[in-house]
Design a protein around this motif. Structure first.
Motif, PDB file in Angstrom:
ATOM      1  N   PHE A  15       6.025   0.341 -13.245  1.00 44.81           N
ATOM      2  CA  PHE A  15       6.401  -0.292 -11.944  1.00 44.81           C
ATOM      3  C   PHE A  15       7.687   0.437 -11.339  1.00 44.81           C
ATOM      4  CE2 PHE A  15       9.754  -3.147 -10.283  1.00 44.81           C
ATOM      5  CZ  PHE A  15       9.142  -3.831  -9.239  1.00 44.81           C
ATOM      6  N   LEU A  16       8.363   1.155 -12.088  1.00 50.04           N
ATOM      7  CA  LEU A  16       9.601   1.863 -11.413  1.00 50.04           C
ATOM      8  C   LEU A  16       8.949   3.063 -10.923  1.00 50.04           C
ATOM      9  CD1 LEU A  16      12.317   1.590 -14.284  1.00 50.04           C
ATOM     10  CD2 LEU A  16      12.464   0.489 -11.999  1.00 50.04           C
ATOM     11  N   LEU A  17       7.872   3.594 -11.419  1.00 45.82           N
ATOM     12  CA  LEU A  17       7.310   4.961 -10.937  1.00 45.82           C
ATOM     13  C   LEU A  17       6.781   4.665  -9.571  1.00 45.82           C
ATOM     14  CD1 LEU A  17       6.583   7.702 -11.180  1.00 45.82           C
ATOM     15  CD2 LEU A  17       4.340   7.051 -12.364  1.00 45.82           C
ATOM     16  N   GLY A  18       5.825   3.286  -9.318  1.00 42.80           N
ATOM     17  CA  GLY A  18       5.358   3.023  -8.259  1.00 42.80           C
ATOM     18  C   GLY A  18       6.492   2.419  -7.158  1.00 42.80           C
ATOM     19  N   VAL A  19       7.453   1.941  -7.576  1.00 42.88           N
ATOM     20  CA  VAL A  19       8.613   1.425  -6.529  1.00 42.88           C
ATOM     21  C   VAL A  19       9.348   2.823  -6.195  1.00 42.88           C
ATOM     22  CG1 VAL A  19      10.818   0.334  -6.150  1.00 42.88           C
ATOM     23  CG2 VAL A  19       8.763  -0.730  -7.431  1.00 42.88           C
ATOM     24  N   GLY A  20       9.561   3.549  -7.032  1.00 46.83           N
ATOM     25  CA  GLY A  20      10.311   4.794  -6.651  1.00 46.83           C
ATOM     26  C   GLY A  20       9.461   5.596  -5.949  1.00 46.83           C
ATOM     27  N   ALA A  21       8.131   5.869  -5.777  1.00 50.88           N
ATOM     28  CA  ALA A  21       7.220   6.558  -4.874  1.00 50.88           C
ATOM     29  C   ALA A  21       7.267   5.993  -3.750  1.00 50.88           C
ATOM     30  CB  ALA A  21       6.046   6.818  -5.536  1.00 50.88           C
ATOM     31  N   VAL A  22       7.127   4.837  -3.383  1.00 50.02           N
ATOM     32  CA  VAL A  22       6.958   4.088  -2.333  1.00 50.02           C
ATOM     33  C   VAL A  22       8.539   3.941  -1.478  1.00 50.02           C
ATOM     34  CG1 VAL A  22       6.860   1.581  -1.278  1.00 50.02           C
ATOM     35  CG2 VAL A  22       5.115   2.404  -2.856  1.00 50.02           C
ATOM     36  N   ALA A  23       9.390   3.882  -2.378  1.00 45.98           N
ATOM     37  CA  ALA A  23      10.841   3.832  -1.600  1.00 45.98           C
ATOM     38  C   ALA A  23      11.232   5.248  -1.019  1.00 45.98           C
ATOM     39  CB  ALA A  23      11.803   3.584  -2.822  1.00 45.98           C
ATOM     40  N   MET A  24      10.593   6.109  -1.867  1.00 45.91           N
ATOM     41  CA  MET A  24      10.954   7.558  -1.353  1.00 45.91           C
ATOM     42  C   MET A  24      10.026   7.750   0.219  1.00 45.91           C
ATOM     43  SD  MET A  24      10.880  10.131  -4.484  1.00 45.91           S
ATOM     44  CE  MET A  24      10.825  11.837  -3.332  1.00 45.91           C
ATOM     45  N   GLY A  25       9.004   7.165   0.144  1.00 46.46           N
ATOM     46  CA  GLY A  25       8.254   7.310   1.241  1.00 46.46           C
ATOM     47  C   GLY A  25       8.837   6.576   2.543  1.00 46.46           C
ATOM     48  N   ALA A  26       9.273   5.332   2.189  1.00 44.07           N
ATOM     49  CA  ALA A  26      10.074   4.528   3.203  1.00 44.07           C
ATOM     50  C   ALA A  26      11.240   5.063   3.451  1.00 44.07           C
ATOM     51  CB  ALA A  26      10.278   2.946   2.596  1.00 44.07           C
ATOM     52  N   GLU A  27      11.835   5.678   2.715  1.00 43.65           N
ATOM     53  CA  GLU A  27      13.184   6.174   2.939  1.00 43.65           C
ATOM     54  C   GLU A  27      13.035   7.326   4.200  1.00 43.65           C
ATOM     55  OE1 GLU A  27      16.246   8.818   0.737  1.00 43.65           O
ATOM     56  OE2 GLU A  27      16.209   6.782  -0.054  1.00 43.65           O
ATOM     57  N   LYS A  28      11.775   8.141   3.857  1.00 41.59           N
ATOM     58  CA  LYS A  28      11.573   9.162   4.900  1.00 41.59           C
ATOM     59  C   LYS A  28      11.356   8.683   6.062  1.00 41.59           C
ATOM     60  CE  LYS A  28      10.692  12.872   1.552  1.00 41.59           C
ATOM     61  NZ  LYS A  28      11.851  13.491   1.941  1.00 41.59           N
ATOM     62  N   THR A  29      10.227   7.771   5.846  1.00 38.98           N
ATOM     63  CA  THR A  29       9.680   7.027   7.431  1.00 38.98           C
ATOM     64  C   THR A  29      11.202   6.631   8.199  1.00 38.98           C
ATOM     65  OG1 THR A  29       7.797   6.601   6.083  1.00 38.98           O
ATOM     66  CG2 THR A  29       7.943   5.334   8.216  1.00 38.98           C
ATOM     67  N   GLN A  30      11.840   5.812   7.438  1.00 37.57           N
ATOM     68  CA  GLN A  30      13.135   5.281   8.230  1.00 37.57           C
ATOM     69  C   GLN A  30      13.915   6.092   8.837  1.00 37.57           C
ATOM     70  OE1 GLN A  30      15.088   2.672   5.453  1.00 37.57           O
ATOM     71  NE2 GLN A  30      16.002   1.306   7.249  1.00 37.57           N
ATOM     72  N   GLY A  31      13.781   7.345   8.184  1.00 33.37           N
ATOM     73  CA  GLY A  31      14.644   8.452   8.840  1.00 33.37           C
ATOM     74  C   GLY A  31      13.949   8.986  10.152  1.00 33.37           C
ATOM     75  N   VAL A  32      12.732   8.866   9.951  1.00 33.01           N
ATOM     76  CA  VAL A  32      12.072   9.454  11.121  1.00 33.01           C
ATOM     77  C   VAL A  32      12.239   8.348  12.436  1.00 33.01           C
ATOM     78  CG1 VAL A  32       9.561   9.779  12.166  1.00 33.01           C
ATOM     79  CG2 VAL A  32      10.245  10.660   9.988  1.00 33.01           C
ATOM     80  N   VAL A  33      11.999   7.071  11.939  1.00 33.32           N
ATOM     81  CA  VAL A  33      12.219   5.838  12.769  1.00 33.32           C
ATOM     82  C   VAL A  33      13.675   5.997  13.659  1.00 33.32           C
ATOM     83  CG1 VAL A  33      12.413   3.418  13.113  1.00 33.32           C
ATOM     84  CG2 VAL A  33      10.570   4.648  11.867  1.00 33.32           C
ATOM     85  N   ASN A  34      14.644   6.487  12.754  1.00 33.99           N
ATOM     86  CA  ASN A  34      16.121   6.240  13.241  1.00 33.99           C
ATOM     87  C   ASN A  34      16.187   7.658  14.213  1.00 33.99           C
ATOM     88  OD1 ASN A  34      16.789   4.184  11.787  1.00 33.99           O
ATOM     89  ND2 ASN A  34      17.783   5.395  10.280  1.00 33.99           N
ATOM     90  N   ASP A  35      15.575   8.683  13.888  1.00 33.68           N
ATOM     91  CA  ASP A  35      15.468   9.901  14.716  1.00 33.68           C
ATOM     92  C   ASP A  35      14.885   9.671  16.018  1.00 33.68           C
ATOM     93  OD1 ASP A  35      16.859  11.255  12.747  1.00 33.68           O
ATOM     94  OD2 ASP A  35      15.023  12.421  12.133  1.00 33.68           O
ATOM     95  N   LEU A  36      13.713   8.972  16.301  1.00 34.95           N
ATOM     96  CA  LEU A  36      12.868   8.603  17.574  1.00 34.95           C
ATOM     97  C   LEU A  36      13.909   7.671  18.082  1.00 34.95           C
ATOM     98  CD1 LEU A  36       9.605   7.932  16.206  1.00 34.95           C
ATOM     99  CD2 LEU A  36      10.125  10.115  17.504  1.00 34.95           C
ATOM    100  N   VAL A  37      14.839   6.756  17.678  1.00 38.84           N
ATOM    101  CA  VAL A  37      15.674   5.785  18.383  1.00 38.84           C
ATOM    102  C   VAL A  37      16.809   6.680  19.104  1.00 38.84           C
ATOM    103  CG1 VAL A  37      17.248   4.036  18.137  1.00 38.84           C
ATOM    104  CG2 VAL A  37      14.953   3.819  17.076  1.00 38.84           C
ATOM    105  N   LYS A  38      17.424   7.598  18.022  1.00 41.56           N
ATOM    106  CA  LYS A  38      18.260   8.413  18.847  1.00 41.56           C
ATOM    107  C   LYS A  38      17.976   9.261  20.113  1.00 41.56           C
ATOM    108  CE  LYS A  38      20.868   9.070  14.450  1.00 41.56           C
ATOM    109  NZ  LYS A  38      21.385   9.769  13.333  1.00 41.56           N
ATOM    110  N   LYS A  39      16.598   9.800  19.802  1.00 45.50           N
ATOM    111  CA  LYS A  39      16.256  10.472  20.795  1.00 45.50           C
ATOM    112  C   LYS A  39      15.770   9.640  22.191  1.00 45.50           C
ATOM    113  CE  LYS A  39      14.626  14.236  17.920  1.00 45.50           C
ATOM    114  NZ  LYS A  39      13.261  15.019  17.448  1.00 45.50           N
ATOM    115  N   GLY A  40      15.815   8.435  21.939  1.00 45.39           N
ATOM    116  CA  GLY A  40      15.454   7.624  23.049  1.00 45.39           C
ATOM    117  C   GLY A  40      13.895   7.516  23.321  1.00 45.39           C
TER     118      GLY A  40
END
Length: 115
Positions: A15-40
């Motif tokens: 469970f922790l392995l799966g959550v960790g992998a998904v969380a890492m992907g989610a964190e990177k995706t969230q960063g991309v979304v935040n960058d797109l918002v900042k760039k307009g």
């Protein structure tokens, strides 16, 4: 009973392995979304909607991962071991249900109710 303990530890690790992998992907995706918002290139509202969807998918993936690990571990047990595990899990659930829940009461709310 060793199989039950192995199940608990194995399921926890999977469970922790799966959550960790998904969380890492989610964190990177969230960063991309935040960058797109900042760039307009995306509105704040669109970013919020994507982040909410992302959180929902992370929760679903974590649940699916946990269910798959549990099913796989149960598959490797004998019927007797599965029955013992179910009995132990039910006892855990009963113990949790029986726990007393303390509720803090805000006395200022009590005074407003009397007024």
């Amino acid at each position: 009973m060793a199989a039950i303990d192995d199940l608990t530890e194995g399921a926890r690790k999977a469970f922790l392995l799966g959550v960790g992998a998904v969380a890492m992907g989610a964190e990177k995706t969230q960063g991309v979304v935040n960058d797109l918002v900042k760039k307009g290139e995306m509105t704040v509202e669109q970013g919020k909607a994507i982040n909410e969807e992302l959180h929902r998918k992370v929760s679903e993936a974590a649940a699916d991962s946990s269910d798959a690990a549990l099913k796989e571990k149960l598959r490797g047990m004998t019927p007797e071991e599965r029955a013992a595990w179910v009995k132990k899990a039910q006892q855990y659930a009963d113990d949790l249900d029986a726990e007393t829940v303390e509720v803090e009461v805000d006395e200022t709310d009590d005074e407003h109710a009397k007024a």
